[in-house]
Design a protein around this motif. Structure first.
Motif, PDB file in Angstrom:
ATOM      1  N   ARG A  72       0.820  -1.209   0.000  1.00  0.00           N
ATOM      2  CA  ARG A  72       0.000   0.000   0.000  1.00  0.00           C
ATOM      3  C   ARG A  72       0.848   1.250   0.000  1.00  0.00           C
ATOM      4  NH1 ARG A  72       2.778   0.248   4.343  1.00  0.00           N
ATOM      5  NH2 ARG A  72       1.890   0.468   6.399  1.00  0.00           N
ATOM      6  N   ASP A  73       0.254   2.304  -0.534  1.00  0.00           N
ATOM      7  CA  ASP A  73       0.834   3.644  -0.493  1.00  0.00           C
ATOM      8  C   ASP A  73      -0.111   4.476   0.355  1.00  0.00           C
ATOM      9  OD1 ASP A  73       1.555   6.271  -0.891  1.00  0.00           O
ATOM     10  OD2 ASP A  73       2.001   6.006  -3.019  1.00  0.00           O
ATOM     11  N   ARG A  74       0.275   4.713   1.593  1.00  0.00           N
ATOM     12  CA  ARG A  74      -0.651   5.382   2.512  1.00  0.00           C
ATOM     13  C   ARG A  74      -0.920   6.814   2.086  1.00  0.00           C
ATOM     14  NH1 ARG A  74       0.797   4.034   8.680  1.00  0.00           N
ATOM     15  NH2 ARG A  74      -1.197   5.103   8.918  1.00  0.00           N
ATOM     16  N   THR A  75       0.067   7.482   1.525  1.00  0.00           N
ATOM     17  CA  THR A  75      -0.160   8.873   1.131  1.00  0.00           C
ATOM     18  C   THR A  75      -1.160   8.971  -0.010  1.00  0.00           C
ATOM     19  OG1 THR A  75       1.747   8.809  -0.357  1.00  0.00           O
ATOM     20  CG2 THR A  75       2.117   9.597   1.888  1.00  0.00           C
ATOM     21  N   ALA A  76      -1.206   7.950  -0.857  1.00  0.00           N
ATOM     22  CA  ALA A  76      -2.129   7.943  -1.989  1.00  0.00           C
ATOM     23  C   ALA A  76      -3.403   7.183  -1.673  1.00  0.00           C
ATOM     24  CB  ALA A  76      -1.451   7.333  -3.213  1.00  0.00           C
ATOM     25  N   ASN A  77      -3.481   6.627  -0.457  1.00  0.00           N
ATOM     26  CA  ASN A  77      -4.650   5.837  -0.045  1.00  0.00           C
ATOM     27  C   ASN A  77      -4.947   4.733  -1.061  1.00  0.00           C
ATOM     28  OD1 ASN A  77      -6.541   5.239   1.883  1.00  0.00           O
ATOM     29  ND2 ASN A  77      -7.588   7.212   1.762  1.00  0.00           N
ATOM     30  N   THR A  78      -3.883   4.100  -1.509  1.00  0.00           N
ATOM     31  CA  THR A  78      -3.995   3.096  -2.559  1.00  0.00           C
ATOM     32  C   THR A  78      -3.370   1.793  -2.114  1.00  0.00           C
ATOM     33  OG1 THR A  78      -3.996   4.777  -4.296  1.00  0.00           O
ATOM     34  CG2 THR A  78      -3.367   2.543  -4.935  1.00  0.00           C
ATOM     35  N   MET A  79      -4.038   0.698  -2.464  1.00  0.00           N
ATOM     36  CA  MET A  79      -3.545  -0.644  -2.196  1.00  0.00           C
ATOM     37  C   MET A  79      -3.208  -1.293  -3.530  1.00  0.00           C
ATOM     38  SD  MET A  79      -5.602  -3.715  -0.296  1.00  0.00           S
ATOM     39  CE  MET A  79      -6.977  -3.618  -1.444  1.00  0.00           C
ATOM     40  N   TYR A  80      -2.188  -2.118  -3.519  1.00  0.00           N
ATOM     41  CA  TYR A  80      -1.751  -2.784  -4.739  1.00  0.00           C
ATOM     42  C   TYR A  80      -1.743  -4.295  -4.564  1.00  0.00           C
ATOM     43  CZ  TYR A  80       0.052   1.910  -5.615  1.00  0.00           C
ATOM     44  OH  TYR A  80       0.184   3.268  -5.769  1.00  0.00           O
ATOM     45  N   LEU A  81      -1.882  -4.985  -5.677  1.00  0.00           N
ATOM     46  CA  LEU A  81      -1.662  -6.433  -5.703  1.00  0.00           C
ATOM     47  C   LEU A  81      -0.727  -6.714  -6.870  1.00  0.00           C
ATOM     48  CD1 LEU A  81      -2.459  -9.140  -4.354  1.00  0.00           C
ATOM     49  CD2 LEU A  81      -4.123  -9.419  -6.214  1.00  0.00           C
ATOM     50  N   GLN A  82       0.518  -6.981  -6.531  1.00  0.00           N
ATOM     51  CA  GLN A  82       1.502  -7.348  -7.555  1.00  0.00           C
ATOM     52  C   GLN A  82       1.391  -8.847  -7.788  1.00  0.00           C
ATOM     53  OE1 GLN A  82       3.843  -5.311  -9.318  1.00  0.00           O
ATOM     54  NE2 GLN A  82       3.973  -7.201 -10.513  1.00  0.00           N
ATOM     55  N   MET A  83       1.099  -9.215  -9.021  1.00  0.00           N
ATOM     56  CA  MET A  83       0.889 -10.618  -9.359  1.00  0.00           C
ATOM     57  C   MET A  83       1.983 -11.050 -10.330  1.00  0.00           C
ATOM     58  SD  MET A  83      -3.272 -10.607  -9.826  1.00  0.00           S
ATOM     59  CE  MET A  83      -3.202  -9.596 -11.303  1.00  0.00           C
TER      60      MET A  83
END
Length: 118
Positions: A72-83
């Motif tokens: 996650r990037d807390r500053t961007a309020n974004t979660m990622y899933l690297q597959m």
């Protein structure tokens, strides 16, 4: 109210990689747990990965462990899933979800299609 928007799905060959993103907006301060689920055609929705937003404790389904990474990037309020090392059986619509706890995942995105060709 909370909105979750996924992006990053697509078509990839077996063995390839994709990164999904899920950006949250609205009243996100109580979203302590965020995760990814998927639903393949004709199958029930299944758990993929989960993370606590503070502390970043992560849990993975056995089927993706070692191949997928949640971050996650807390500053961007974004979660990622690297597959990575994708397999045809990873083909599904992937959904992000968020809530106060794992049993209270009350907010869901619209889903993004991932298709892995053999």
């Amino acid at each position: 109210q909370v909105q979750l928007v996924e992006s990053g799905g697509g078509l990839v060959q077996a063995g390839g990689s994709l990164r999904l993103s899920c950006t949250a907006s609205g009243s996100t301060v109580y979203l302590n747990v965020r995760g990814w689920f998927r639903q393949a055609p004709g199958k029930e929705r299944e758990f993929v990965a989960l993370s606590t937003y503070v502390g970043h404790n992560r849990v993975y389904a056995d089927s993706v462990k070692g191949r997928f990474t949640i971050s996650r990037d807390r500053t961007a309020n974004t979660m990622y899933l690297q597959m990575t090392s994708l397999k045809p059986e990873d083909t599904a619509v992937y959904y992000c979800a968020a809530g106060r706890s794992r049993s209270e995942l009350n907010f869901w995105g619209q889903g993004t299609q991932v298709t892995v060709s053999a």
